[in-house]
Motif scaffolding. Structure first.
Motif, PDB file in Angstrom:
ATOM      1  N   LEU A  29       4.739 -17.067  -2.196  1.00 41.75           N
ATOM      2  CA  LEU A  29       3.478 -17.721  -2.567  1.00 41.75           C
ATOM      3  C   LEU A  29       2.318 -17.213  -1.718  1.00 41.75           C
ATOM      4  O   LEU A  29       1.205 -17.014  -2.229  1.00 41.75           O
ATOM      5  CB  LEU A  29       3.618 -19.234  -2.417  1.00 41.75           C
ATOM      6  N   THR A  30       2.561 -16.992  -0.419  1.00 45.54           N
ATOM      7  CA  THR A  30       1.512 -16.439   0.437  1.00 45.54           C
ATOM      8  C   THR A  30       1.147 -15.030  -0.014  1.00 45.54           C
ATOM      9  O   THR A  30      -0.033 -14.648  -0.050  1.00 45.54           O
ATOM     10  CB  THR A  30       1.964 -16.418   1.908  1.00 45.54           C
ATOM     11  N   GLY A  31       2.155 -14.248  -0.375  1.00 41.72           N
ATOM     12  CA  GLY A  31       1.900 -12.913  -0.898  1.00 41.72           C
ATOM     13  C   GLY A  31       1.111 -12.947  -2.194  1.00 41.72           C
ATOM     14  O   GLY A  31       0.222 -12.113  -2.418  1.00 41.72           O
ATOM     15  N   VAL A  32       1.418 -13.928  -3.047  1.00 46.53           N
ATOM     16  CA  VAL A  32       0.673 -14.078  -4.304  1.00 46.53           C
ATOM     17  C   VAL A  32      -0.793 -14.405  -4.009  1.00 46.53           C
ATOM     18  O   VAL A  32      -1.712 -13.838  -4.616  1.00 46.53           O
ATOM     19  CB  VAL A  32       1.311 -15.172  -5.179  1.00 46.53           C
ATOM     20  N   ALA A  33      -1.029 -15.340  -3.057  1.00 41.60           N
ATOM     21  CA  ALA A  33      -2.403 -15.727  -2.724  1.00 41.60           C
ATOM     22  C   ALA A  33      -3.167 -14.556  -2.107  1.00 41.60           C
ATOM     23  O   ALA A  33      -4.296 -14.255  -2.516  1.00 41.60           O
ATOM     24  CB  ALA A  33      -2.393 -16.917  -1.771  1.00 41.60           C
ATOM     25  N   CYS A  34      -2.562 -13.891  -1.121  1.00 43.30           N
ATOM     26  CA  CYS A  34      -3.222 -12.740  -0.493  1.00 43.30           C
ATOM     27  C   CYS A  34      -3.398 -11.602  -1.498  1.00 43.30           C
ATOM     28  O   CYS A  34      -4.435 -10.930  -1.521  1.00 43.30           O
ATOM     29  CB  CYS A  34      -2.417 -12.256   0.710  1.00 43.30           C
ATOM     30  N   GLY A  35      -2.383 -11.398  -2.315  1.00 45.10           N
ATOM     31  CA  GLY A  35      -2.473 -10.344  -3.317  1.00 45.10           C
ATOM     32  C   GLY A  35      -3.556 -10.613  -4.339  1.00 45.10           C
ATOM     33  O   GLY A  35      -4.222  -9.695  -4.817  1.00 45.10           O
ATOM     34  N   GLY A  36      -3.755 -11.900  -4.683  1.00 42.11           N
ATOM     35  CA  GLY A  36      -4.810 -12.253  -5.617  1.00 42.11           C
ATOM     36  C   GLY A  36      -6.201 -12.105  -5.026  1.00 42.11           C
ATOM     37  O   GLY A  36      -7.167 -11.801  -5.728  1.00 42.11           O
ATOM     38  N   ILE A  37      -6.314 -12.313  -3.715  1.00 37.27           N
ATOM     39  CA  ILE A  37      -7.618 -12.254  -3.057  1.00 37.27           C
ATOM     40  C   ILE A  37      -8.021 -10.820  -2.726  1.00 37.27           C
ATOM     41  O   ILE A  37      -9.150 -10.390  -3.005  1.00 37.27           O
ATOM     42  CB  ILE A  37      -7.610 -13.102  -1.763  1.00 37.27           C
ATOM     43  N   ALA A 167       7.377 -11.135  -7.723  1.00 32.04           N
ATOM     44  CA  ALA A 167       7.184 -11.579  -6.343  1.00 32.04           C
ATOM     45  C   ALA A 167       7.598 -10.496  -5.351  1.00 32.04           C
ATOM     46  O   ALA A 167       6.913 -10.266  -4.339  1.00 32.04           O
ATOM     47  CB  ALA A 167       7.966 -12.866  -6.094  1.00 32.04           C
ATOM     48  N   ARG A 168       8.700  -9.833  -5.593  1.00 31.26           N
ATOM     49  CA  ARG A 168       9.183  -8.811  -4.665  1.00 31.26           C
ATOM     50  C   ARG A 168       8.237  -7.614  -4.627  1.00 31.26           C
ATOM     51  O   ARG A 168       7.896  -7.103  -3.546  1.00 31.26           O
ATOM     52  CB  ARG A 168      10.591  -8.377  -5.081  1.00 31.26           C
ATOM     53  N   LEU A 169       7.819  -7.131  -5.779  1.00 30.87           N
ATOM     54  CA  LEU A 169       6.890  -6.006  -5.813  1.00 30.87           C
ATOM     55  C   LEU A 169       5.557  -6.383  -5.171  1.00 30.87           C
ATOM     56  O   LEU A 169       4.957  -5.587  -4.437  1.00 30.87           O
ATOM     57  CB  LEU A 169       6.675  -5.543  -7.258  1.00 30.87           C
ATOM     58  N   ASN A 170       5.108  -7.605  -5.431  1.00 28.92           N
ATOM     59  CA  ASN A 170       3.808  -8.025  -4.913  1.00 28.92           C
ATOM     60  C   ASN A 170       3.793  -8.107  -3.384  1.00 28.92           C
ATOM     61  O   ASN A 170       2.796  -7.769  -2.746  1.00 28.92           O
ATOM     62  CB  ASN A 170       3.419  -9.386  -5.510  1.00 28.92           C
ATOM     63  N   LEU A 171       4.887  -8.577  -2.749  1.00 29.86           N
ATOM     64  CA  LEU A 171       4.934  -8.636  -1.291  1.00 29.86           C
ATOM     65  C   LEU A 171       4.782  -7.245  -0.673  1.00 29.86           C
ATOM     66  O   LEU A 171       4.055  -7.064   0.317  1.00 29.86           O
ATOM     67  CB  LEU A 171       6.253  -9.267  -0.837  1.00 29.86           C
ATOM     68  N   LEU A 172       5.440  -6.269  -1.246  1.00 30.66           N
ATOM     69  CA  LEU A 172       5.343  -4.903  -0.747  1.00 30.66           C
ATOM     70  C   LEU A 172       3.925  -4.366  -0.913  1.00 30.66           C
ATOM     71  O   LEU A 172       3.347  -3.779   0.013  1.00 30.66           O
ATOM     72  CB  LEU A 172       6.345  -4.018  -1.493  1.00 30.66           C
ATOM     73  N   VAL A 173       3.361  -4.588  -2.078  1.00 28.27           N
ATOM     74  CA  VAL A 173       2.007  -4.115  -2.357  1.00 28.27           C
ATOM     75  C   VAL A 173       0.992  -4.786  -1.429  1.00 28.27           C
ATOM     76  O   VAL A 173       0.076  -4.137  -0.898  1.00 28.27           O
ATOM     77  CB  VAL A 173       1.649  -4.385  -3.834  1.00 28.27           C
ATOM     78  N   THR A 174       1.145  -6.093  -1.190  1.00 30.84           N
ATOM     79  CA  THR A 174       0.192  -6.837  -0.367  1.00 30.84           C
ATOM     80  C   THR A 174       0.185  -6.338   1.073  1.00 30.84           C
ATOM     81  O   THR A 174      -0.881  -6.262   1.709  1.00 30.84           O
ATOM     82  CB  THR A 174       0.513  -8.339  -0.410  1.00 30.84           C
ATOM     83  N   ALA A 175       1.342  -5.993   1.615  1.00 30.31           N
ATOM     84  CA  ALA A 175       1.412  -5.483   2.990  1.00 30.31           C
ATOM     85  C   ALA A 175       0.559  -4.220   3.130  1.00 30.31           C
ATOM     86  O   ALA A 175      -0.181  -4.058   4.116  1.00 30.31           O
ATOM     87  CB  ALA A 175       2.861  -5.196   3.366  1.00 30.31           C
ATOM     88  N   GLY A 315      -2.873  -4.053  -7.359  1.00 30.33           N
ATOM     89  CA  GLY A 315      -2.041  -5.172  -6.929  1.00 30.33           C
ATOM     90  C   GLY A 315      -2.643  -6.511  -7.301  1.00 30.33           C
ATOM     91  O   GLY A 315      -1.928  -7.430  -7.740  1.00 30.33           O
ATOM     92  N   SER A 316      -3.968  -6.652  -7.140  1.00 31.00           N
ATOM     93  CA  SER A 316      -4.625  -7.914  -7.506  1.00 31.00           C
ATOM     94  C   SER A 316      -4.576  -8.153  -9.011  1.00 31.00           C
ATOM     95  O   SER A 316      -4.417  -9.283  -9.466  1.00 31.00           O
ATOM     96  CB  SER A 316      -6.080  -7.905  -7.038  1.00 31.00           C
ATOM     97  N   THR A 317      -4.722  -7.082  -9.755  1.00 29.80           N
ATOM     98  CA  THR A 317      -4.637  -7.217 -11.208  1.00 29.80           C
ATOM     99  C   THR A 317      -3.227  -7.609 -11.626  1.00 29.80           C
ATOM    100  O   THR A 317      -3.034  -8.379 -12.580  1.00 29.80           O
ATOM    101  CB  THR A 317      -5.045  -5.900 -11.900  1.00 29.80           C
ATOM    102  N   TYR A 318      -2.248  -7.102 -10.899  1.00 30.48           N
ATOM    103  CA  TYR A 318      -0.844  -7.479 -11.126  1.00 30.48           C
ATOM    104  C   TYR A 318      -0.673  -8.990 -10.977  1.00 30.48           C
ATOM    105  O   TYR A 318      -0.021  -9.652 -11.801  1.00 30.48           O
ATOM    106  CB  TYR A 318       0.006  -6.722 -10.114  1.00 30.48           C
ATOM    107  N   VAL A 319      -1.303  -9.566  -9.922  1.00 33.09           N
ATOM    108  CA  VAL A 319      -1.271 -11.019  -9.719  1.00 33.09           C
ATOM    109  C   VAL A 319      -2.053 -11.736 -10.817  1.00 33.09           C
ATOM    110  O   VAL A 319      -1.617 -12.760 -11.344  1.00 33.09           O
ATOM    111  CB  VAL A 319      -1.832 -11.389  -8.337  1.00 33.09           C
TER     112      VAL A 319
END
Length: 521
Positions: A29-37, A167-175, A315-319
């Protein structure tokens, strides 16, 4: 829908929400929020902020961050207490009836499609460095627009197969997305540091203090911090929403505001002083941080920034594709769209029909647009109106159905009205040129609502229940036209801001009273 002692029975329909997979924990969820921002906002927000308000844009980030934190507390209370797929669309419908639910649904539908189009536009704008011919004369070419469409299609396909893979792809992208702006800050400040820029372009606030307020929505600052609501929209897929959603959302907002404040200061100090001969508004960067790096002979940093400019907004568009499909799914549950779009794939747990509709709408918005800035102001204004209606829903539940709230946020009695006032002020500061188009379109949607629902609703009763919302849109439009933010200045600053605050407080109470009556009816 059958009535209960505390209002209508709004339990999810079997076979729809039941197909959603509860696979998201705190880190996801944190990755989703950061990835969206963290997307295209960091690439453009500092430049457009400086262009709009000069160095005073740093104040815009502080105000915007504080405002969205206040709004986020309201959404956290709703999302942790009553997890819903697309909750920001569902809660006003439940609390204030079909008119409010329909208007916010159509608003969200447009906001989602505009967000997807804006992110794709940003990616293509930066990708022009590698593939010339995508962006010319400060606008996307036809080739660039179709490249954006192809990119959106790829991201839809990646979201098609379930929330766990997402979720897994997004965490990697967000980092990676966090690492690149941090590297940019360090490299630019080490290579070019001009503290005299604070006064070189006409002083700290060269265009007046009101410009720092207008920049919050008009320069993309709200857009750059927004995206924190994605975990809330995916709350029905959280393992423990009451525990994890508040922590994830507040962590992401804090990190995003801090990062963007430092980026804004970095941009102000790193621009060569001789470039400010025509002031901050004289700067012309199509790809701000990339071009600034080249100007400072940091070709390696420019290569990193240009690569990330494709990767990070992607990545943000992915979210946005994931969260937006849940919002459109909720619009269909509200019956503001055909119920066919409220289907969820049993195998993947994804509302695929809603996702496909969002893709089609984003294409319609992207193809005629010229670029990122044309889209982000609309998105920011629509998001703020959505947040305002959710504040009224929270106040309504607090008085008439407290069991729908999480009890996580203390002081909701003042936070909800304060969130409504703040959201209203940010809409007012968005500038008359933007509101004179957006608000009449929403008012016109009321006529469409009356036509579509005339046979299955008591329209007079619904219009009475939603009269506060109609009044809200009307006085926002009037105050913008008479005020100092691009209007006729018949109500000069700061009196127009004070008048909006008082009107918003009165409207909030009116909306809550109407909602309480609706729930008890």
């Amino acid at each position: 829908m059958t009535a209960t002692a505390t209002g209508p029975d709004t339990r999810p329909e079997p076979g729809q929400d039941a197909n959603l997979k509860r696979d998201l924990g705190y880190w996801s969820l944190t990755g989703v929020a950061c990835g969206g921002i963290i997307g295209s906002g960091w690439l453009f927000g500092s430049f457009y902020g400086a262009q709009a308000a000069g160095p005073a844009a740093v104040i815009s980030w502080v105000i915007g961050g504080a405002a969205l934190t206040l709004v986020a507390l309201v959404l956290i209370e709703l999302g942790a207490g009553r997890p819903e797929a697309g909750g920001m669309v569902r809660w006003p419908f439940i609390a204030n009836g079909p008119l409010a639910g329909t208007l916010i649904g159509w608003t969200m539908l447009l906001a989602v499609a505009s967000t997807m189009a804006a992110q794709a536009s940003a990616i293509v704008q930066y990708a022009n460095r590698y593939l010339p011919g995508l962006y010319e004369d400060e606008a996307l070419t036809l080739r660039g627009r179709f490249a954006g469409v192809g990119l959106l299609l790829v991201l839809v396909i990646l979201n098609w197969f379930g929330v766990r893979l997402f979720a897994r792809l997004n965490l990697l992208v967000t980092a990676v997305k966090v690492l690149v702006p941090v590297l940019t800050i360090v490299a630019l400040l080490v290579s070019s540091f001009h503290p005299g820029n604070i006064s070189a372009g006409g002083g700290f606030a060269p265009y007046g203090w009101s410009a720092s307020l207008t920049a919050i929505a008009g320069a993309g600052i709200i857009y750059a911090i927004d995206g924190f609501a994605s975990p809330i929209e995916l709350s029905a897929e959280a393992k423990n929403p009451r525990r994890d959603i508040p922590r994830a959302v507040l962590t992401a907002i804090g990190l995003a505001v801090l990062l963007n404040i430092v980026l804004q200061l970095t941009f102000v100090f790193a621009v060569p002083t001789e470039s400010l001969g025509d002031g901050w508004r004289g700067l012309t960067f199509a790809s701000p941080f990339g071009e600034l790096a080249l100007l400072l002979n940091l070709s390696w940093l420019a290569a990193v920034v240009y690569a990330d400019a494709v990767f990070s907004p992607g990545g943000s568009t992915y979210v946005a594709v994931a969260a937006g499909s849940r919002e459109t799914y909720a619009v269909a549950k509200n019956e503001a769209l055909p119920r066919w779009f409220a289907g969820v794939s049993e195998r993947s747990g994804v509302p695929r029909r809603a996702m496909a509709l969002n893709f089609a709408l984003s294409v319609v918005i992207l193809l005629p647009s010229s670029g990122w800035r044309d889209l982000i102001t609309v998105v920011g204004t629509l998001a703020l109106l959505t947040y305002a209606l959710c504040s009224v829903a929270a106040g309504t539940f607090r008085e008439a159905a407290p069991e729908r709230l999480a009890g996580w946020v203390r002081g909701l009695g003042w936070i909800a009205p304060a969130g409504f006032v703040v959201a209203s002020e940010l809409v007012h500061w968005s500038d008359w040129e933007n509101l004179r188009i957006a608000l009449p379109e929403l008012l016109a949607a009321v006529l469409l609502f009356a036509v579509l629902r005339r046979r299955d609703l008591d329209l007079r009763a619904e219009l009475r229940t939603g009269a506060w919302l109609l009044g809200y849109l009307v006085w926002l439009l009037v105050m913008s036209g008479l005020g100092s933010f691009g209007g006729m200045n018949l109500i000069p600053a700061p009196w127009d801001t004070a008048a909006v605050a008082l009107s918003a407080l009165a409207t909030y109470r009116w909306g809550v009273r109407s909602g309480v009556a609706h729930l008890r009816r």
